[in-house]
Design an enzyme around this catalytic site. Structure first.
Site, PDB file in Angstrom:
ATOM      1  N   HIS A 185       2.071  -4.900  13.959  1.00  0.00           N
ATOM      2  CA  HIS A 185       2.205  -4.369  15.309  1.00  0.00           C
ATOM      3  C   HIS A 185       3.059  -3.109  15.253  1.00  0.00           C
ATOM      4  CE1 HIS A 185       2.452  -4.308  19.640  1.00  0.00           C
ATOM      5  NE2 HIS A 185       3.765  -4.407  19.623  1.00  0.00           N
ATOM      6  N   CYS A 200       0.804  -1.216   0.000  1.00  0.00           N
ATOM      7  CA  CYS A 200       0.000   0.000   0.000  1.00  0.00           C
ATOM      8  C   CYS A 200       0.842   1.273   0.000  1.00  0.00           C
ATOM      9  CB  CYS A 200      -1.021  -0.009   1.129  1.00  0.00           C
ATOM     10  SG  CYS A 200      -0.366  -0.424   2.734  1.00  0.00           S
TER      11      CYS A 200
END
Length: 146
Positions: free
Chosen positions: A83, A24
């Site tokens: 994370h 992305c």
């Protein structure tokens, strides 16, 4: 030249990359620039090259988005989640302030934090955000120019 009554104007030609894998950031760069300028390899190289050029004393902290294994007790599942981890220097020592750790983990001096960053980037699919003051951002002095 006029259009026929009720005809819709043709939409502008807009470059748009659709999501593929977990690229992305690459897609976002290319979409903003309105052409395919960056590949995964080019983005990876850019991330690795500024690592040695980071002016760490100018950086307030770093935030990393890393792959994180998923486990059920002692059983590790073949899934990966993401994370966020914070790194920060306090009194001359860099610390890993990962919220999953019981206590901050000392990484040492600049060499220690660079080694930690290199290892994180080597895992692949790692994003690094620099946290700097507005003044440092405006001057662009978070990179060494030598």
């Amino acid at each position: 030249m006029s259009q026929a009554p009720g005809a819709q104007p043709s939409p502008p030609s807009v470059y748009h990359e659709r999501q593929r894998l977990e690229l992305c950031a690459v897609h976002a760069l290319n979409n903003v620039l309105q052409q395919q300028l960056f590949s995964q390899e080019a983005a990876d190289e850019i991330c690795k090259r500024p690592l040695s050029q980071l002016a760490l004393p100018q950086v307030l902290g770093l935030i990393l988005n890393l792959p994180s294994p998923v486990s059920l007790g002692l059983l590790s599942l073949p899934l990966r989640r993401r994370h966020w981890v914070a790194l920060r220097q306090v009194d001359g020592i860099y610390y890993n302030l990962d919220s999953k750790l019981r206590a901050p983990e000392a990484l040492g001096d600049e060499d220690g934090v660079r080694a930690f960053l290199a290892a994180a980037l080597a895992q692949g699919l790692c994003e690094v955000l620099l946290v700097v003051t507005k003044e440092v951002e405006e001057k662009g002095c978070w990179l060494q120019t030598d």
